[in-house]
Design a protein around this motif. Structure first.
Motif, PDB file in Angstrom:
ATOM      1  N   THR A  42      78.167 -36.607   4.659  1.00  0.00           N
ATOM      2  CA  THR A  42      78.521 -37.976   4.276  1.00  0.00           C
ATOM      3  C   THR A  42      79.900 -38.352   4.807  1.00  0.00           C
ATOM      4  N   PHE A  43      80.798 -37.345   4.901  1.00  0.00           N
ATOM      5  CA  PHE A  43      82.109 -37.589   5.504  1.00  0.00           C
ATOM      6  C   PHE A  43      81.949 -38.093   6.937  1.00  0.00           C
ATOM      7  N   CYS A  44      81.155 -37.373   7.715  1.00  0.00           N
ATOM      8  CA  CYS A  44      80.952 -37.759   9.112  1.00  0.00           C
ATOM      9  C   CYS A  44      80.279 -39.124   9.218  1.00  0.00           C
ATOM     10  N   SER A  45      79.302 -39.370   8.355  1.00  0.00           N
ATOM     11  CA  SER A  45      78.581 -40.632   8.403  1.00  0.00           C
ATOM     12  C   SER A  45      79.497 -41.811   8.114  1.00  0.00           C
ATOM     13  N   MET A  46      80.334 -41.690   7.070  1.00  0.00           N
ATOM     14  CA  MET A  46      81.225 -42.795   6.729  1.00  0.00           C
ATOM     15  C   MET A  46      82.331 -42.958   7.762  1.00  0.00           C
ATOM     16  N   ALA A  47      82.845 -41.845   8.289  1.00  0.00           N
ATOM     17  CA  ALA A  47      83.857 -41.933   9.341  1.00  0.00           C
ATOM     18  C   ALA A  47      83.292 -42.661  10.560  1.00  0.00           C
ATOM     19  N   LEU A  48      82.034 -42.376  10.865  1.00  0.00           N
ATOM     20  CA  LEU A  48      81.373 -43.024  11.998  1.00  0.00           C
ATOM     21  C   LEU A  48      81.259 -44.532  11.779  1.00  0.00           C
ATOM     22  N   GLN A  49      80.989 -44.930  10.538  1.00  0.00           N
ATOM     23  CA  GLN A  49      80.866 -46.351  10.235  1.00  0.00           C
ATOM     24  C   GLN A  49      82.200 -47.075  10.359  1.00  0.00           C
ATOM     25  N   ARG A  50      83.280 -46.423   9.927  1.00  0.00           N
ATOM     26  CA  ARG A  50      84.575 -47.098   9.839  1.00  0.00           C
ATOM     27  C   ARG A  50      85.455 -46.886  11.069  1.00  0.00           C
ATOM     28  N   ILE A  51      85.060 -46.019  11.990  1.00  0.00           N
ATOM     29  CA  ILE A  51      85.950 -45.650  13.085  1.00  0.00           C
ATOM     30  C   ILE A  51      86.211 -46.796  14.051  1.00  0.00           C
ATOM     31  N   CYS A  52      85.314 -47.767  14.089  1.00  0.00           N
ATOM     32  CA  CYS A  52      85.484 -48.897  15.001  1.00  0.00           C
ATOM     33  C   CYS A  52      86.360 -50.008  14.423  1.00  0.00           C
ATOM     34  N   ASP A  53      86.637 -49.973  13.113  1.00  0.00           N
ATOM     35  CA  ASP A  53      87.397 -51.055  12.495  1.00  0.00           C
ATOM     36  C   ASP A  53      88.738 -51.308  13.182  1.00  0.00           C
ATOM     37  N   PRO A  54      89.604 -50.280  13.317  1.00  0.00           N
ATOM     38  CA  PRO A  54      90.891 -50.528  13.974  1.00  0.00           C
ATOM     39  C   PRO A  54      90.788 -50.658  15.491  1.00  0.00           C
ATOM     40  N   MET A  55      89.615 -50.374  16.049  1.00  0.00           N
ATOM     41  CA  MET A  55      89.421 -50.482  17.499  1.00  0.00           C
ATOM     42  C   MET A  55      89.201 -51.919  17.971  1.00  0.00           C
ATOM     43  N   ARG A  62      75.088 -36.833 -13.791  1.00  0.00           N
ATOM     44  CA  ARG A  62      74.903 -37.200 -12.391  1.00  0.00           C
ATOM     45  C   ARG A  62      76.069 -38.000 -11.829  1.00  0.00           C
ATOM     46  N   GLN A  63      76.639 -38.915 -12.630  1.00  0.00           N
ATOM     47  CA  GLN A  63      77.713 -39.751 -12.101  1.00  0.00           C
ATOM     48  C   GLN A  63      78.914 -38.910 -11.697  1.00  0.00           C
ATOM     49  N   GLU A  64      79.223 -37.911 -12.505  1.00  0.00           N
ATOM     50  CA  GLU A  64      80.336 -37.022 -12.170  1.00  0.00           C
ATOM     51  C   GLU A  64      80.038 -36.225 -10.904  1.00  0.00           C
ATOM     52  N   THR A  65      78.803 -35.746 -10.773  1.00  0.00           N
ATOM     53  CA  THR A  65      78.430 -34.978  -9.582  1.00  0.00           C
ATOM     54  C   THR A  65      78.411 -35.866  -8.341  1.00  0.00           C
ATOM     55  N   LEU A  66      77.902 -37.095  -8.493  1.00  0.00           N
ATOM     56  CA  LEU A  66      77.910 -38.031  -7.373  1.00  0.00           C
ATOM     57  C   LEU A  66      79.335 -38.343  -6.931  1.00  0.00           C
ATOM     58  N   ALA A  67      80.259 -38.372  -7.896  1.00  0.00           N
ATOM     59  CA  ALA A  67      81.663 -38.588  -7.540  1.00  0.00           C
ATOM     60  C   ALA A  67      82.179 -37.452  -6.674  1.00  0.00           C
ATOM     61  N   ARG A  68      81.721 -36.223  -6.970  1.00  0.00           N
ATOM     62  CA  ARG A  68      82.130 -35.077  -6.154  1.00  0.00           C
ATOM     63  C   ARG A  68      81.547 -35.187  -4.745  1.00  0.00           C
ATOM     64  N   VAL A  69      80.287 -35.574  -4.676  1.00  0.00           N
ATOM     65  CA  VAL A  69      79.679 -35.784  -3.356  1.00  0.00           C
ATOM     66  C   VAL A  69      80.403 -36.922  -2.634  1.00  0.00           C
ATOM     67  N   GLY A  70      80.836 -37.914  -3.414  1.00  0.00           N
ATOM     68  CA  GLY A  70      81.536 -39.058  -2.835  1.00  0.00           C
ATOM     69  C   GLY A  70      82.868 -38.712  -2.214  1.00  0.00           C
ATOM     70  N   LEU A  71      83.370 -37.503  -2.481  1.00  0.00           N
ATOM     71  CA  LEU A  71      84.620 -37.086  -1.838  1.00  0.00           C
ATOM     72  C   LEU A  71      84.476 -37.158  -0.325  1.00  0.00           C
ATOM     73  N   GLY A  72      83.311 -36.739   0.187  1.00  0.00           N
ATOM     74  CA  GLY A  72      83.084 -36.812   1.619  1.00  0.00           C
ATOM     75  C   GLY A  72      83.117 -38.242   2.124  1.00  0.00           C
ATOM     76  N   THR A  73      82.532 -39.155   1.348  1.00  0.00           N
ATOM     77  CA  THR A  73      82.511 -40.561   1.738  1.00  0.00           C
ATOM     78  C   THR A  73      83.923 -41.129   1.790  1.00  0.00           C
ATOM     79  N   MET A  74      84.717 -40.855   0.746  1.00  0.00           N
ATOM     80  CA  MET A  74      86.079 -41.388   0.694  1.00  0.00           C
ATOM     81  C   MET A  74      86.946 -40.817   1.812  1.00  0.00           C
ATOM     82  N   LEU A  75      86.814 -39.502   2.036  1.00  0.00           N
ATOM     83  CA  LEU A  75      87.555 -38.892   3.144  1.00  0.00           C
ATOM     84  C   LEU A  75      87.123 -39.475   4.476  1.00  0.00           C
TER      85      LEU A  75
END
Length: 405
Positions: free
Chosen positions: A26-39, A139-152
């Motif tokens: 999820t880290f890679c996926s979100m980074a891929l989505q946002r990497i073009c913003d400053p470009m 689940r919400q707490e666990t999803l928050a842990r998975v969400g670490l990849g998204t936020m990073l």
């Protein structure tokens, strides 16, 4: 591996490692989505195209991403969510290589669309897989842990997108993403061998179109997906133009603009670090209300502050507020179609990224006619209203369910 009965503390080491690797994906996926913003300003210059045309690398990506949700939901339910995520990371690596080799803007947009076709599986099926193995109470707490990849990923995408564009060149940003996806796909493939291939959700999936019919006739589902659409347009849409706003209004470098916007991801990480306490303190209703209001207030500062330095704490606060709001949305999404969680969560993701694509297109067009502070300010007010509305909707639904219990 047990399904729907294990608290996060009771998860086996194999499942914990599987969740960690999904976080990397999820880290890679979100980074891929946002990497073009400053470009965008640089792509506009290199390809001699207006910002509104260059923004297609973001908006077209989001459109393809959203449409593919209708495909990956049932595929994940039938072939295995973890396996599909692993295959998707391989496809993303190939797409990033093609993006790095793009000779013109049309080819780059096409490569981004192709990458989105694979990336669409990663985040929603990762969340759905967690929904299969973790009870809703935890689940919400666990999803928050998975969400670490998204936020990073948000942080890394914004930061390295601007940094590499200013230094080595924008192509190297895609080369870096290609290497990251290739590494994650290898790790996921190795972990897949250790997962129980017979583990399935407790409910057998029904026909996909029957599920769509159920959603269409469910008032709560219609309300929830409408909020999801607005969230995608207002939150993710405004993120796509924030770095350009800081660069153009305050005349700071793309590296500094991207790094400032990257604090949004750090704010989300701060929420994840305190999720256990924050969730228990505010509950779903409070998280929705105060999350939306925090995001909106922070972006009002970003929009109208005379000094760019005020955007530093504001981006951090906005990220914390967004994580509060979005984590609540994710937890609710895993229960929208309990009989086929992959389909339910991908419906959520589809509306989210359809909203993002609309938001980027609309905001990019509005920026051609109005100044960016006005656009960001109006967007911030909409997010405030959205947070208040969602909190009331959740409270009303909880009260109704309690009456029927």
């Amino acid at each position: 591996m047990k399904t729907n009965t294990s608290a996060p503390e009771a998860l086996s080491p194999t499942t914990r490692r599987a969740i960690f690797l999904l976080s990397l994906a999820t880290f890679c996926s979100m980074a891929l989505q946002r990497i073009c913003d400053p470009m965008l300003p640089e792509l506009s210059r290199v390809f001699d195209a207006p910002i509104s045309e260059a923004s297609r690398v973001i908006s077209f990506f989001a459109i393809a991403y959203g449409l593919m949700q209708l495909f990956y939901g049932p595929v994940g339910d039938r072939l295995g969510k973890y396996r599909v995520v692993m295959l998707a990371t391989i496809g993303c690596s190939v797409g990033c290589v093609l993006s790095a080799l793009s000779a013109d803007l049309t080819f780059l947009v096409a490569a981004r669309v192709g990458t989105a076709l694979a990336a669409a599986a990663i985040i929603p099926l990762s969340l759905a897989w967690v929904g299969d193995v973790v009870h809703y109470e935890h689940r919400q707490e666990t999803l928050a842990r998975v969400g670490l990849g998204t936020m990073l990923g948000i942080t890394a995408g914004q930061l390295f997108g601007g940094l590499l564009t200013d230094t080595l060149g924008w192509r190297w940003a895609f080369a870096l993403m290609a290497a990251a996806f290739a590494t994650v796909s290898l790790l996921l493939g190795q972990q897949l061998k250790h997962l129980d291939p017979t583990a399935h959700p407790t409910h057998a999936p029904t026909g996909f179109f029957k599920q769509l019919q159920q959603v269409a006739h469910n008032p709560w589902a219609r309300t929830f997906l409408s909020i999801t659409l607005i969230e995608g347009a207002t939150v993710f849409g405004v993120l796509a133009v924030t770095a350009a706003h800081l660069h153009q209004v305050h005349h700071i470098s793309l590296t500094l603009a991207g790094g400032t916007t990257a604090l949004f991801g750090l704010g989300g990480m701060a929420y994840i670090a305190t999720a256990k306490i924050t969730i228990r303190r505010f509950g779903e209703v409070g998280l929705a209300r105060y999350g939306g209001m925090s995001f909106g207030a922070a972006f009002l500062v970003i929009a109208f502050a005379p000094w760019w330095q005020l955007a530093l704490p504001s981006c951090f606060i906005a990220g914390f507020g967004f994580a509060m709001f979005h984590n609540t949305m994710q937890a609710k999404a895993t229960q929208m179609v309990p009989t086929a969680r992959g389909t339910g969560v991908t419906l959520f993701a589809g509306f989210l990224f359809l909203g993002q694509s609309l938001g980027v297109l609309i905001l990019a067009e509005l920026l051609s006619h109005f100044n960016s502070p006005l656009i960001l300010g109006a967007d911030a007010l909409v997010v405030c209203a959205m947070g208040i509305f969602l909190s009331h909707a959740i409270a009303k639904r909880n009260a109704t369910q309690a009456d029927h219990a």
